[in-house]
Design a protein around this motif. Sequence first.
Motif, PDB file in Angstrom:
ATOM      1  N   UNK A 277      43.343 -16.648  17.354  1.00  0.00           N
ATOM      2  CA  UNK A 277      43.164 -17.699  18.354  1.00  0.00           C
ATOM      3  C   UNK A 277      41.747 -17.697  18.938  1.00  0.00           C
ATOM      4  N   UNK A 278      41.167 -16.516  19.124  1.00  0.00           N
ATOM      5  CA  UNK A 278      39.804 -16.449  19.653  1.00  0.00           C
ATOM      6  C   UNK A 278      39.104 -15.216  19.088  1.00  0.00           C
ATOM      7  N   UNK A 279      37.874 -15.412  18.624  1.00  0.00           N
ATOM      8  CA  UNK A 279      37.081 -14.322  18.064  1.00  0.00           C
ATOM      9  C   UNK A 279      35.631 -14.454  18.535  1.00  0.00           C
ATOM     10  N   UNK A 280      34.882 -13.352  18.444  1.00  0.00           N
ATOM     11  CA  UNK A 280      33.456 -13.355  18.765  1.00  0.00           C
ATOM     12  C   UNK A 280      32.694 -12.585  17.695  1.00  0.00           C
ATOM     13  N   UNK A 281      31.507 -13.072  17.355  1.00  0.00           N
ATOM     14  CA  UNK A 281      30.681 -12.455  16.321  1.00  0.00           C
ATOM     15  C   UNK A 281      29.554 -11.637  16.936  1.00  0.00           C
ATOM     16  N   UNK A 282      29.331 -10.458  16.349  1.00  0.00           N
ATOM     17  CA  UNK A 282      28.240  -9.563  16.753  1.00  0.00           C
ATOM     18  C   UNK A 282      27.589  -9.027  15.480  1.00  0.00           C
TER      19      UNK A 282
ATOM     20  N   UNK B 151      45.550 -27.968  12.872  1.00  0.00           N
ATOM     21  CA  UNK B 151      45.875 -28.770  14.045  1.00  0.00           C
ATOM     22  C   UNK B 151      44.637 -29.348  14.688  1.00  0.00           C
ATOM     23  N   UNK B 152      44.344 -28.891  15.907  1.00  0.00           N
ATOM     24  CA  UNK B 152      43.218 -29.437  16.662  1.00  0.00           C
ATOM     25  C   UNK B 152      41.872 -28.880  16.282  1.00  0.00           C
ATOM     26  N   UNK B 153      41.811 -27.983  15.295  1.00  0.00           N
ATOM     27  CA  UNK B 153      40.537 -27.430  14.878  1.00  0.00           C
ATOM     28  C   UNK B 153      40.095 -26.275  15.758  1.00  0.00           C
ATOM     29  N   UNK B 154      38.802 -25.922  15.668  1.00  0.00           N
ATOM     30  CA  UNK B 154      38.255 -24.810  16.443  1.00  0.00           C
ATOM     31  C   UNK B 154      37.049 -25.265  17.244  1.00  0.00           C
ATOM     32  N   UNK B 155      36.793 -24.569  18.347  1.00  0.00           N
ATOM     33  CA  UNK B 155      35.664 -24.885  19.216  1.00  0.00           C
ATOM     34  C   UNK B 155      34.728 -23.691  19.310  1.00  0.00           C
ATOM     35  N   UNK B 156      33.413 -23.896  19.091  1.00  0.00           N
ATOM     36  CA  UNK B 156      32.458 -22.815  19.339  1.00  0.00           C
ATOM     37  C   UNK B 156      32.249 -22.631  20.834  1.00  0.00           C
ATOM     38  N   UNK B 157      31.951 -21.416  21.263  1.00  0.00           N
ATOM     39  CA  UNK B 157      31.761 -21.136  22.680  1.00  0.00           C
ATOM     40  C   UNK B 157      30.882 -19.903  22.831  1.00  0.00           C
ATOM     41  N   UNK B 158      30.351 -19.704  24.026  1.00  0.00           N
ATOM     42  CA  UNK B 158      29.574 -18.499  24.313  1.00  0.00           C
ATOM     43  C   UNK B 158      30.485 -17.284  24.377  1.00  0.00           C
TER      44      UNK B 158
ATOM     45  N   UNK C  85      34.449 -18.315  18.867  1.00  0.00           N
ATOM     46  CA  UNK C  85      35.208 -19.452  18.351  1.00  0.00           C
ATOM     47  C   UNK C  85      36.648 -19.341  18.843  1.00  0.00           C
ATOM     48  N   UNK C  86      37.216 -20.479  19.227  1.00  0.00           N
ATOM     49  CA  UNK C  86      38.596 -20.502  19.726  1.00  0.00           C
ATOM     50  C   UNK C  86      39.361 -21.648  19.083  1.00  0.00           C
ATOM     51  N   UNK C  87      40.605 -21.363  18.714  1.00  0.00           N
ATOM     52  CA  UNK C  87      41.461 -22.411  18.155  1.00  0.00           C
ATOM     53  C   UNK C  87      41.930 -23.323  19.268  1.00  0.00           C
ATOM     54  N   UNK C  88      41.752 -24.632  19.071  1.00  0.00           N
ATOM     55  CA  UNK C  88      42.163 -25.600  20.082  1.00  0.00           C
ATOM     56  C   UNK C  88      43.672 -25.848  20.021  1.00  0.00           C
TER      57      UNK C  88
END
Length: 214
Positions: A39-44, A157-164, A211-214
């Motif tokens: 549902x939500x991940x972050x890249x490093x 479904x609603x796709x994914x959203x990039x975020x800080x 990134x988070x799934x909408x």
Amino acid sequence: MTLDADMNTSDIEKRFEQIAKMLFESFAIQKGEKKYLFKEIEFYFYNKNHRDIITHPRVSKPLCWYVNDFGGIDLNFESSIKHENRVNSKGKNVMKYVLDDAACFGGILVRQLIEKESREILKGPLACAELFRSYEATGCSMNKDLPILVEHDNGMGGGISPKSRVNLLSSKQNEVGKVNNILYQYHDNIQPSKETLYQEFLNFKDKLYGYEKR
């Protein structure tokens, strides 16, 4: 899941987006009979062209689980960095990493998961990391209890959203204090200057690497 020591920032960011879509669309974590969707991940990721100093140093093959120092769980990229043992001011033997141009390391922090059947949300890195605790000491149930990455058609479904990314600084920290703390804890033989790393921290702090799934 392939990144290397020579990739530039533009190519790394494109790869982040590709991997995010792949994980959200086509993969899940399976533990026993249950599947957990991302549902939500972050890249490093850190290399000489992408000095994202907030990234925890590690040595790993790709696609290995990594329990980070804050108790969360990462899915590792291939990671390579020299490391040496040092005796600290308290006389304890500690490992320090050599931050030179050959260093290349990082992973994907799992921030939220959704259990497929119940739709229960595991919210936050600590909740997600609970999947990776408490195995039988005899190993009898190790194979079925160990969380593994599996292919799974999730539908978007609603796709994914990039975020800080979140929580990179505490309320009382600035970039100088944060970077100095990272260097003190983890690194030795630092090739870039501290001033360079202070600025690089600011350059990457608000990048849309979550990134988070909408």
